[in-house]
Design an enzyme around this catalytic site. Structure first.
Site, PDB file in Angstrom:
ATOM      1  N   LYS A   1       0.854  -1.200   0.000  1.00  0.00           N
ATOM      2  CA  LYS A   1       0.000   0.000   0.000  1.00  0.00           C
ATOM      3  C   LYS A   1       0.882   1.240   0.000  1.00  0.00           C
ATOM      4  O   LYS A   1       1.514   1.560   1.015  1.00  0.00           O
ATOM      5  CB  LYS A   1      -0.894   0.041   1.243  1.00  0.00           C
TER       6      LYS A   1
ATOM      7  N   GLU B   1      10.561   1.763   9.963  1.00  0.00           N
ATOM      8  CA  GLU B   1      11.472   2.871   9.609  1.00  0.00           C
ATOM      9  C   GLU B   1      10.681   4.151   9.835  1.00  0.00           C
ATOM     10  O   GLU B   1       9.756   4.443   9.077  1.00  0.00           O
ATOM     11  CB  GLU B   1      11.902   2.765   8.140  1.00  0.00           C
TER      12      GLU B   1
ATOM     13  N   CYS C   1      13.347  11.793   5.683  1.00  0.00           N
ATOM     14  CA  CYS C   1      13.509  11.411   7.096  1.00  0.00           C
ATOM     15  C   CYS C   1      14.922  11.683   7.592  1.00  0.00           C
ATOM     16  O   CYS C   1      15.137  11.874   8.778  1.00  0.00           O
ATOM     17  CB  CYS C   1      13.157   9.940   7.277  1.00  0.00           C
TER      18      CYS C   1
ATOM     19  N   GLU D   1       9.600  16.508  14.975  1.00  0.00           N
ATOM     20  CA  GLU D   1       9.823  16.409  13.526  1.00  0.00           C
ATOM     21  C   GLU D   1       8.828  17.318  12.798  1.00  0.00           C
ATOM     22  O   GLU D   1       7.618  17.185  12.968  1.00  0.00           O
ATOM     23  CB  GLU D   1       9.646  14.962  13.050  1.00  0.00           C
TER      24      GLU D   1
HETATM   25  P1  NAP Z   1       2.443   8.305   7.795  1.00  0.00           P
HETATM   26  O1  NAP Z   1       1.328   9.251   7.905  1.00  0.00           O
HETATM   27  O2  NAP Z   1       2.892   7.584   9.002  1.00  0.00           O
HETATM   28  O3  NAP Z   1       2.032   7.278   6.641  1.00  0.00           O
HETATM   29  C1  NAP Z   1       2.887   6.236   6.212  1.00  0.00           C
HETATM   30  C2  NAP Z   1       2.036   5.166   5.554  1.00  0.00           C
HETATM   31  O4  NAP Z   1       1.221   4.550   6.556  1.00  0.00           O
HETATM   32  C3  NAP Z   1       1.079   5.718   4.498  1.00  0.00           C
HETATM   33  O5  NAP Z   1       0.948   4.792   3.446  1.00  0.00           O
HETATM   34  C4  NAP Z   1      -0.211   5.833   5.289  1.00  0.00           C
HETATM   35  O6  NAP Z   1      -1.348   5.852   4.491  1.00  0.00           O
HETATM   36  C5  NAP Z   1      -0.124   4.570   6.130  1.00  0.00           C
HETATM   37  N1  NAP Z   1      -1.023   4.537   7.288  1.00  0.00           N
HETATM   38  C6  NAP Z   1      -1.596   5.561   7.972  1.00  0.00           C
HETATM   39  N2  NAP Z   1      -2.385   5.082   8.965  1.00  0.00           N
HETATM   40  C7  NAP Z   1      -2.318   3.731   8.909  1.00  0.00           C
HETATM   41  C8  NAP Z   1      -2.922   2.675   9.640  1.00  0.00           C
HETATM   42  N3  NAP Z   1      -3.785   2.891  10.640  1.00  0.00           N
HETATM   43  N4  NAP Z   1      -2.617   1.406   9.317  1.00  0.00           N
HETATM   44  C9  NAP Z   1      -1.757   1.140   8.311  1.00  0.00           C
HETATM   45  N5  NAP Z   1      -1.176   2.093   7.555  1.00  0.00           N
HETATM   46  C10 NAP Z   1      -1.441   3.378   7.853  1.00  0.00           C
HETATM   47  O7  NAP Z   1       3.742   9.004   7.198  1.00  0.00           O
HETATM   48  P2  NAP Z   1       3.807  10.011   5.990  1.00  0.00           P
HETATM   49  O8  NAP Z   1       3.251  11.317   6.441  1.00  0.00           O
HETATM   50  O9  NAP Z   1       3.280   9.343   4.775  1.00  0.00           O
HETATM   51  O10 NAP Z   1       5.389  10.140   5.796  1.00  0.00           O
HETATM   52  C11 NAP Z   1       6.194  11.009   6.523  1.00  0.00           C
HETATM   53  C12 NAP Z   1       6.847  10.301   7.690  1.00  0.00           C
HETATM   54  O11 NAP Z   1       7.575   9.168   7.227  1.00  0.00           O
HETATM   55  C13 NAP Z   1       7.860  11.176   8.404  1.00  0.00           C
HETATM   56  O12 NAP Z   1       7.718  10.996   9.787  1.00  0.00           O
HETATM   57  C14 NAP Z   1       9.198  10.613   7.943  1.00  0.00           C
HETATM   58  O13 NAP Z   1      10.270  10.844   8.826  1.00  0.00           O
HETATM   59  C15 NAP Z   1       8.875   9.168   7.816  1.00  0.00           C
HETATM   60  N6  NAP Z   1       9.830   8.509   6.928  1.00  0.00           N
HETATM   61  C16 NAP Z   1      10.728   7.652   7.470  1.00  0.00           C
HETATM   62  C17 NAP Z   1      11.679   7.054   6.656  1.00  0.00           C
HETATM   63  C18 NAP Z   1      12.706   6.100   7.217  1.00  0.00           C
HETATM   64  O14 NAP Z   1      13.309   5.379   6.429  1.00  0.00           O
HETATM   65  N7  NAP Z   1      12.937   6.076   8.518  1.00  0.00           N
HETATM   66  C19 NAP Z   1      11.690   7.326   5.279  1.00  0.00           C
HETATM   67  C20 NAP Z   1      10.736   8.217   4.776  1.00  0.00           C
HETATM   68  C21 NAP Z   1       9.802   8.810   5.601  1.00  0.00           C
HETATM   69  P3  NAP Z   1      -1.991   7.295   4.108  1.00  0.00           P
HETATM   70  O15 NAP Z   1      -0.974   8.024   3.334  1.00  0.00           O
HETATM   71  O16 NAP Z   1      -3.176   6.925   3.324  1.00  0.00           O
HETATM   72  O17 NAP Z   1      -2.325   7.950   5.419  1.00  0.00           O
END
Ligand code: NAP
Length: 483
Positions: free
Chosen positions: A171, A246, A280, A384
């Protein structure tokens, strides 16, 4: 362009026919629809993955490596289209999408294909027995990824998951479906067996949640925010699913008093503002030695002021749009908070574009912003933000720099800038983090461990770490015969 689910080798609508709007954040315009999948769609996808799992697992790793190369070839043929779609979905500069997103997505498949060919059998001899370690597939694995580097991060999971003989239900973020769809088109074009790759689009709490809860999915590899990661862990851990998390970061860029200032300034700008600060690994806290702080900060402001914030398709643009107006508002709320907490905005903080081409549209643009004068424990300096904002802090000794660097809940990455490599290396080992770069940033060898400590995640990706996560080791111990 509409993003459909890809299940059992076929592009299909959501079972109930529901869709979401896909918006280009640089223009505010709707550019297509996305299947709004739910539990029923995940069920069909998991059934397809279950059916294809035996056949895929029965192939040798080298045969699966050849399939990864075919996927890479297919992506390479459509490299420009990957960049175009990524830029439209995210608002990031097209030049960045070409150089980073498209290239790295291809490289991920190529890397794991080559890495497979270098694997040696794992055999441990004893005086009276031989141990042979087999790495068996887990079965069906769930992959959930964010919007900031859409295909880059998805392919980083898809390649090792397939290589180890798993079939997948993935997804992508609902804000960035177009390159996952392109990967599925490539899978179809090259004749990848149906059901090996399944992609279901839609909202996290609907389709993502159904993946987390499905009893036939044996492992979850998740990249996203820390709060979501906590929820993922709470849902999947009681089901004894294997978990890779991650998560977020608040990384320090540490500039020592013996740093080469030209390199340190350009490194801090790159670390702070690549992809509009939406990586990130971005160095959103700059810690600089008191003795050079004024000169460093002046040069930093000049460099950031010169950055072009403009339309993604313009070749001179360095900062495009943020992912959405909602995210822009969240990022701006931290600028307000920073001022309330006593900070001074040295540059940026406004929505204007600054390049030779100024588009008139409803895009989510924010000029790169530097905030000075904040306590390093303030909320602005420890939470963050995930946007084009850096805070600057001064320290007097290496010990104080270490204490400041370690003073957040995160521990993902960071960089140290110094001409004394021994000093920088010694300091690096005292930072609570998964990755530290010295005199560079985002310099990646894909064999090395990638991931964080503290609230930045659990586990590592990359090279053998990925192969280990996406497999179950089976040790066969054979007693030597007496003769
Ligand atoms: P997010 O809101 O946590 O979403 C990540 C993924 O999880 C999306 O596909 C999201 O879907 C899904 N999701 C949300 N709620 C869920 C649930 N209840 N069950 C299962 N999946 C669910 O993060 P984001 O805003 O997309 O990305 C930014 C974050 O990612 C930042 O905190 C960044 O630091 C982190 N990040 C970390 C890394 C690493 O390698 N450590 C790399 C890149 C980004 P939806 O989009 O539909 O909500």
């Amino acid at each position: 362009m509409n993003a459909l689910n890809f299940i059992d080798g076929v592009f299909v609508d959501a079972v109930d026919g529901k869709t979401l709007a896909n918006v280009n954040p640089a223009t505010g315009q709707e550019i297509g629809t996305i299947a709004r999948s739910k539990k029923a769609d995940v069920e069909v996808a998991v059934q397809a993955a279950m059916r294809s799992r035996k056949d895929w697992a029965s192939r040798s790793m080298l045969e699966r490596a050849d399939w990864l190369d075919r996927i890479a070839d297919g992506l390479e043929r459509r490299k420009e289209e990957i960049a175009q779609r990524e830029s439209r979905d995210t608002g990031k500069p097209l030049t960045l999408a070409r150089r980073v997103d498209a290239q790295r997505s291809i490289d991920n498949f190529r890397f794991f294909a080559d890495f497979a060919r270098q694997q040696e059998p794992e055999v441990f001899e004893m005086a009276d027995a031989t141990n042979i370690v087999h790495r068996n597939p887990i079965g069906v694995v769930g992959l959930i990824t964010p919007w900031n580097l859409p295909l880059y991060l998805l392919s980083w999971k898809v390649a090792p998951a397939l290589l180890m003989g798993n079939t997948i239900v993935a997804k992508p973020s609902e804000m960035t479906p177009l390159t996952a769809a392109l990967m599925c088109e490539v899978a179809s074009e090259i004749g990848l067996p149906s059901g090996v790759i399944n992609v279901v689009h839609g909202y996290g709490p609907e389709v993502g949640q159904a993946i987390l809860e499905h009893p036939s999915i044996g492992a979850i590899s998740f990249t996203g925010g820390t709060a979501t990661g906590r929820h993922v862990a709470a849902t999947a851990a009681p089901l004894f699913k294997k978990l890779s998390l991650e998560l977020g970061g608040k990384n320090a860029t540490i500039v020592l008093d013996d740093a080469d200032l030209d390199e340190a300034v350009s490194g801090a700008v790159r670390a702070g503002f690549t992809n509009g600060g939406q990586v990130c690994l971005c160095g959103s806290r700059i810690l600089v030695h008191q003795s050079i702080a004024d000169e460093f900060t002046q040069r930093l402001v000049v460099a950031v002021d010169a950055m072009v914030c403009g339309p993604p398709e313009d070749a001179s643009t360095q900062i495009g749009a943020l992912i959405s107006i909602e995210h822009l508002e969240k990022v701006e709320s931290y600028i307000e908070l920073g001022v309330e907490e006593g900070g001074t905005i040295l540059t940026g903080g406004t929505r204007e574009m600054t390049g030779p081409v100024i588009a008139t549209n409803a895009g989510a643009f924010l000029r790169p912003t530097i905030i000075d004068g904040l306590d390093h424990t303030s909320r602005t300096s420890t939470e963050e933000i995930f946007g084009p904002i850096v805070t600057v802090h001064r320290f007097d000794s290496d010990e104080e720099a270490i204490e400041m660097a370690n003073s957040t809940e995160y521990g993902l990455a960071g960089s140290i800038w110094s001409t004394n490599i021994d000093r920088a290396h010694a300091l690096a080992q005292q930072i609570e983090t998964g990755i530290i770069w010295v005199n560079t940033w985002l310099h990646r060898d894909l064999r090395t461990p990638f991931g964080g400590v503290k609230n930045s995640g659990v586990g590592r990706e990359g090279g053998n770490w990925s192969l280990g996560f996406f497999s179950e080791p089976l040790n066969v111990c054979i007693k030597h015969s007496q003769e």
